[in-house]
Design a protein around this motif. Structure first.
Motif, PDB file in Angstrom:
ATOM      1  N   UNK A 234       0.817  -1.116  -0.203  1.00 49.28           N
ATOM      2  CA  UNK A 234       0.006  -0.019  -0.106  1.00 49.28           C
ATOM      3  C   UNK A 234       0.937   1.200  -0.233  1.00 49.28           C
ATOM      4  N   UNK A 235       2.079   1.164   0.496  1.00 51.23           N
ATOM      5  CA  UNK A 235       3.144   1.994   0.219  1.00 51.23           C
ATOM      6  C   UNK A 235       3.785   2.327  -1.033  1.00 51.23           C
ATOM      7  N   UNK A 236       3.710   3.568  -1.492  1.00 56.67           N
ATOM      8  CA  UNK A 236       4.486   3.769  -2.953  1.00 56.67           C
ATOM      9  C   UNK A 236       5.825   3.262  -3.211  1.00 56.67           C
ATOM     10  N   UNK A 237       6.591   3.453  -2.045  1.00 54.50           N
ATOM     11  CA  UNK A 237       7.919   2.864  -2.078  1.00 54.50           C
ATOM     12  C   UNK A 237       8.086   1.475  -1.982  1.00 54.50           C
ATOM     13  N   UNK A 238       7.140   0.613  -1.360  1.00 55.25           N
ATOM     14  CA  UNK A 238       7.293  -0.661  -1.171  1.00 55.25           C
ATOM     15  C   UNK A 238       7.634  -1.719  -2.073  1.00 55.25           C
ATOM     16  N   UNK A 239       6.943  -1.723  -3.238  1.00 51.01           N
ATOM     17  CA  UNK A 239       7.702  -2.462  -4.603  1.00 51.01           C
ATOM     18  C   UNK A 239       8.969  -2.068  -4.820  1.00 51.01           C
ATOM     19  N   UNK A 240       9.309  -1.049  -4.882  1.00 49.13           N
ATOM     20  CA  UNK A 240      10.794  -0.631  -4.978  1.00 49.13           C
ATOM     21  C   UNK A 240      11.916  -1.391  -4.154  1.00 49.13           C
ATOM     22  N   UNK A 241      11.446  -1.172  -2.742  1.00 50.62           N
ATOM     23  CA  UNK A 241      12.163  -1.772  -1.766  1.00 50.62           C
ATOM     24  C   UNK A 241      12.411  -3.304  -1.854  1.00 50.62           C
ATOM     25  N   UNK A 242      11.178  -3.949  -2.311  1.00 48.44           N
ATOM     26  CA  UNK A 242      11.074  -5.187  -2.372  1.00 48.44           C
ATOM     27  C   UNK A 242      11.999  -5.835  -3.440  1.00 48.44           C
ATOM     28  N   UNK A 243      12.003  -5.017  -4.559  1.00 51.37           N
ATOM     29  CA  UNK A 243      12.664  -5.340  -5.967  1.00 51.37           C
ATOM     30  C   UNK A 243      14.188  -5.250  -5.400  1.00 51.37           C
ATOM     31  N   UNK A 244      14.534  -4.242  -4.693  1.00 52.53           N
ATOM     32  CA  UNK A 244      16.030  -4.199  -4.484  1.00 52.53           C
ATOM     33  C   UNK A 244      16.327  -5.183  -3.466  1.00 52.53           C
ATOM     34  N   UNK A 245      15.551  -5.675  -2.632  1.00 52.85           N
ATOM     35  CA  UNK A 245      15.811  -6.737  -1.856  1.00 52.85           C
ATOM     36  C   UNK A 245      16.003  -8.119  -2.515  1.00 52.85           C
ATOM     37  N   UNK A 246      15.259  -8.267  -3.271  1.00 56.39           N
ATOM     38  CA  UNK A 246      15.530  -9.482  -4.256  1.00 56.39           C
ATOM     39  C   UNK A 246      16.382  -9.374  -5.395  1.00 56.39           C
ATOM     40  N   UNK A 247      16.868  -8.396  -5.646  1.00 58.20           N
ATOM     41  CA  UNK A 247      17.911  -8.493  -6.714  1.00 58.20           C
ATOM     42  C   UNK A 247      18.963  -9.114  -6.415  1.00 58.20           C
ATOM     43  N   UNK A 248      19.762  -9.934  -7.113  1.00 58.35           N
ATOM     44  CA  UNK A 248      20.777 -10.801  -6.813  1.00 58.35           C
ATOM     45  C   UNK A 248      20.407 -12.519  -6.728  1.00 58.35           C
ATOM     46  N   UNK A 249      18.898 -12.224  -6.563  1.00 56.68           N
ATOM     47  CA  UNK A 249      18.552 -13.490  -6.730  1.00 56.68           C
ATOM     48  C   UNK A 249      18.792 -14.605  -7.806  1.00 56.68           C
ATOM     49  N   UNK A 250      18.849 -13.819  -9.215  1.00 56.99           N
ATOM     50  CA  UNK A 250      19.170 -14.476 -10.386  1.00 56.99           C
ATOM     51  C   UNK A 250      20.707 -14.888 -10.398  1.00 56.99           C
ATOM     52  N   UNK A 251      21.493 -14.116  -9.779  1.00 57.10           N
ATOM     53  CA  UNK A 251      22.823 -14.611  -9.588  1.00 57.10           C
ATOM     54  C   UNK A 251      23.209 -15.829  -9.014  1.00 57.10           C
ATOM     55  N   UNK A 252      22.409 -15.652  -7.861  1.00 56.46           N
ATOM     56  CA  UNK A 252      22.386 -16.869  -6.546  1.00 56.46           C
ATOM     57  C   UNK A 252      21.826 -18.042  -7.308  1.00 56.46           C
ATOM     58  N   UNK A 253      20.958 -17.850  -8.029  1.00 56.82           N
ATOM     59  CA  UNK A 253      20.197 -19.340  -8.719  1.00 56.82           C
ATOM     60  C   UNK A 253      21.233 -19.979  -9.602  1.00 56.82           C
TER      61      UNK A 253
END
Length: 278
Positions: A234-253
């Motif tokens: 519901x917060x405007x910045x929340x999707x951006x924070x979530x994406x930044x937290x998950x970035x690196x998942x591709x390299x980890x896989x």
């Protein structure tokens, strides 16, 4: 008044809402965002912070942030204070109110919306002012996130969509040597479980304001509850924070897949991902 004049003008000298040249305002904001992205690519983090400060204190960015809040689909949904910005005068007063010194976000208003599986999804609705402050800081954080994002991340990103994610899946699966196995993964309660400590340690923005957003709590049926983890859906910045937290998942896989005998092609849309392998 030109965009450059708006950016440098005292808040008392801003133009009337209905007379603003929004194309020029966007150009002014975008120019600074490009400079931030360039500094990120060069790993000049001191310059990144300086440019972010310049952007979040500019009148052009404040105008653009308020415009985003009053034109999106939640424009008629108030926070705990019940305030909406429906008139040009209120919107201009809102621009002038976006000051960093002394800013403290109010608690979120907890509400629920139905999910496709019949369950209810909790939303945390910030006040209009808190949404505008989040939109303002998102303008400065987005060029960092876009520069560092995983190549095959498609959710909550500009000029990317579900169709793009589907298209990448087709590209990866349509060849004779394409993977024969598809693994679908969904991170349970991703938004709700994000570590506040990790966000505060790794998100390059004003730490005091970020901490206040994460710890502001929420009101449900007139009772106050603390927020110990996660970012509010519901917060405007929340999707951006979530994406930044998950970035690196591709390299980890990719890192855990043997170099020989298997190939992996991760595709992620927000917290849903489809690693394909054979």
């Amino acid at each position: 008044m030109t965009a450059t004049q708006v950016a440098g003008a005292p808040s008392a000298c801003l133009p009337e809402w209905d007379s603003i040249d929004w194309a020029q305002i966007h150009k002014q904001v975008y120019r600074l965002q490009v400079r931030i992205a360039k500094a990120v690519r060069e790993k000049r983090w001191g310059k990144v912070a300086a440019l972010q400060h310049l952007l979040t204190h500019s009148n052009a960015a404040k105008l653009w942030a308020v415009r985003r809040v009053v034109t999106n689909k939640g424009k008629n949904t108030p926070g705990v204070d019940g305030i909406l910005w429906r008139t040009p005068r209120r919107r201009m007063n809102a621009v002038r109110s976006l000051k960093h010194r002394g800013y403290r976000p109010q608690p979120l208003r907890r509400t629920y919306v139905p999910k496709s599986n019949g369950k209810m999804r909790p939303l945390g609705i910030p006040t209009m002012k808190d949404r505008a402050m989040q939109a303002l800081y998102a303008l400065a954080l987005d060029p960092v996130a876009e520069t560092l994002a995983d190549p095959n991340s498609y959710g909550f990103r500009k000029k990317r969509s579900v169709a793009d994610a589907i298209g990448q899946c087709f590209v990866s699966l349509s060849k004779g040597y394409s993977p024969q196995w598809i693994w679908e993964a969904d991170i349970r309660a991703c938004f709700d479980q994000l570590s506040h400590d990790w966000l505060l340690d790794n998100i390059p923005m004003n730490k005091g304001i970020l901490r206040d957003w994460l710890k502001c709590g929420y009101l449900e049926k007139d009772a106050f509850f603390d927020t110990e983890a996660g970012t509010p859906q519901g917060g405007i910045i929340s999707p951006l924070l979530a994406n930044m937290a998950l970035d690196g998942l591709e390299a980890a896989v990719r890192a855990v897949v043997p170099k020989r005998g298997a190939k992996v092609n991760p595709v992620r849309y927000a917290d849903d991902c489809v690693p394909r392998t054979h």
